[in-house]
Design a protein around this motif. Structure first.
Motif, mmCIF file in Angstrom:
data_model
loop_
_atom_site.group_PDB
_atom_site.id
_atom_site.type_symbol
_atom_site.label_atom_id
_atom_site.label_comp_id
_atom_site.label_asym_id
_atom_site.label_seq_id
_atom_site.Cartn_x
_atom_site.Cartn_y
_atom_site.Cartn_z
ATOM 1 N N LEU A 153 -1.138 3.272 -3.618
ATOM 2 C CA LEU A 153 -1.763 3.887 -4.772
ATOM 3 C C LEU A 153 -2.708 2.993 -5.267
ATOM 4 N N ARG A 154 -2.226 1.830 -5.611
ATOM 5 C CA ARG A 154 -3.344 0.922 -6.214
ATOM 6 C C ARG A 154 -4.219 0.198 -5.341
ATOM 7 N N ASN A 155 -4.085 0.258 -3.856
ATOM 8 C CA ASN A 155 -5.307 0.124 -3.040
ATOM 9 C C ASN A 155 -6.325 1.409 -3.174
ATOM 10 N N LEU A 156 -5.749 2.389 -3.111
ATOM 11 C CA LEU A 156 -6.486 3.540 -3.276
ATOM 12 C C LEU A 156 -7.291 3.746 -4.403
ATOM 13 N N LEU A 157 -6.691 3.383 -5.593
ATOM 14 C CA LEU A 157 -7.048 3.554 -7.007
ATOM 15 C C LEU A 157 -6.976 2.312 -7.857
ATOM 16 N N VAL A 184 10.634 -6.178 -12.757
ATOM 17 C CA VAL A 184 9.890 -7.227 -12.268
ATOM 18 C C VAL A 184 8.951 -6.887 -10.852
ATOM 19 N N GLU A 185 10.032 -6.348 -9.839
ATOM 20 C CA GLU A 185 9.679 -5.745 -8.797
ATOM 21 C C GLU A 185 8.269 -4.722 -8.802
ATOM 22 N N ALA A 186 8.530 -3.949 -9.748
ATOM 23 C CA ALA A 186 7.418 -2.851 -9.922
ATOM 24 C C ALA A 186 6.083 -3.566 -10.584
ATOM 25 N N ILE A 187 6.277 -4.454 -11.335
ATOM 26 C CA ILE A 187 5.092 -5.221 -11.898
ATOM 27 C C ILE A 187 4.530 -6.025 -10.911
ATOM 28 N N LEU A 218 5.913 3.202 -14.080
ATOM 29 C CA LEU A 218 6.890 3.778 -12.889
ATOM 30 C C LEU A 218 8.021 4.317 -14.114
ATOM 31 N N LEU A 219 8.616 5.440 -13.560
ATOM 32 C CA LEU A 219 9.618 6.023 -14.731
ATOM 33 C C LEU A 219 10.989 6.037 -13.995
ATOM 34 N N VAL A 269 12.963 8.391 -0.662
ATOM 35 C CA VAL A 269 12.138 7.431 -0.717
ATOM 36 C C VAL A 269 12.237 6.784 -1.979
ATOM 37 N N ASN A 270 11.860 5.192 -1.883
ATOM 38 C CA ASN A 270 11.799 4.683 -3.114
ATOM 39 C C ASN A 270 10.391 4.444 -3.513
ATOM 40 N N GLY A 271 10.166 4.824 -4.990
ATOM 41 C CA GLY A 271 8.722 5.055 -5.430
ATOM 42 C C GLY A 271 8.252 3.787 -5.543
ATOM 43 N N LEU A 272 8.909 2.657 -5.456
ATOM 44 C CA LEU A 272 8.357 1.256 -5.493
ATOM 45 C C LEU A 272 7.198 1.178 -4.256
#
Length: 183
Positions: free
Chosen positions: A67-71, A89-92, A78-79, A58-61
């Motif tokens: 996770l953002r919706n939950l918290l 850019v995609e992570a942000i 992201l590491l 799985v891709n962590g992206l």
């Protein structure tokens, strides 16, 4: 106490990060796969999340938005061992607060985790929709590897599989615009 959820499939790295960050005032919980990350996040309610980009298959992206919706107020970093401008850019864009390349030293990691939600190493407003220049991507990757090696050009050249002099020439040229390098 600050609560940190570490989502990392490398068991030894997750343990090391957990021990390091516990010494710096974090209560840490570890999870090693995407399927349990949301469950643990819901139960633990962390203030901070350290998320690996590559989690087995799985891709962590793909975990950033849930996770953002939950918290919504969590500080999420992201590491990754596969850093690129495109994934940063995609992570942000997806909602991560920060993006760091492995290996990362403890002070850099702490600085990223201590940032509030309004300050990013790569600001959301700074994201440009224009296509990325391959020379620019290469230059950025070289800079990141060089930084990880504390400026050691010889070690960086070996890691990148190029001659030391070639690396030095590339470092002297910073690419700008669509036309290529600017000396």
């Amino acid at each position: 106490m600050k609560r940190l959820l570490i989502v990392e499939d490398d068991l030894s790295l997750a343990s090391i990060l957990g021990r390091r960050l516990t010494r710096h005032g974090f209560e840490c919980r570890l999870t090693h796969d995407a399927s349990t990350a949301l469950l643990v996040a819901r139960e633990f309610c962390p203030s901070h999340i350290l998320l690996d980009m590559k989690l087995a298959q799985v891709n962590g992206l793909s975990l950033i938005v849930p996770l953002r919706n939950l918290l919504p107020k969590v500080t999420m970093v992201l590491l990754t061992g596969y850093a690129s401008i495109a994934t940063a850019v995609e992570a942000i864009r997806l909602g991560a607060d920060n993006y760091l390349a492995k290996p990362v030293d403890t002070q850099t990691l702490l600085a990223a985790l201590e940032m509030d939600g309004h300050t990013h190493m790569l600001q959301k407003d700074d994201v440009d929709d224009s296509p990325l220049n391959p020379k620019r991507l290469e230059w950025e990757h070289i800079q990141q590897v060089l930084n990880a090696n504390q400026g050691n050009v010889s070690v960086t050249a070996r890691q990148l599989g190029m001659h030391r002099r070639t690396l030095q020439r590339k470092l002297l040229k910073k690419p700008v615009g669509e036309s290529g390098y600017l000396k």
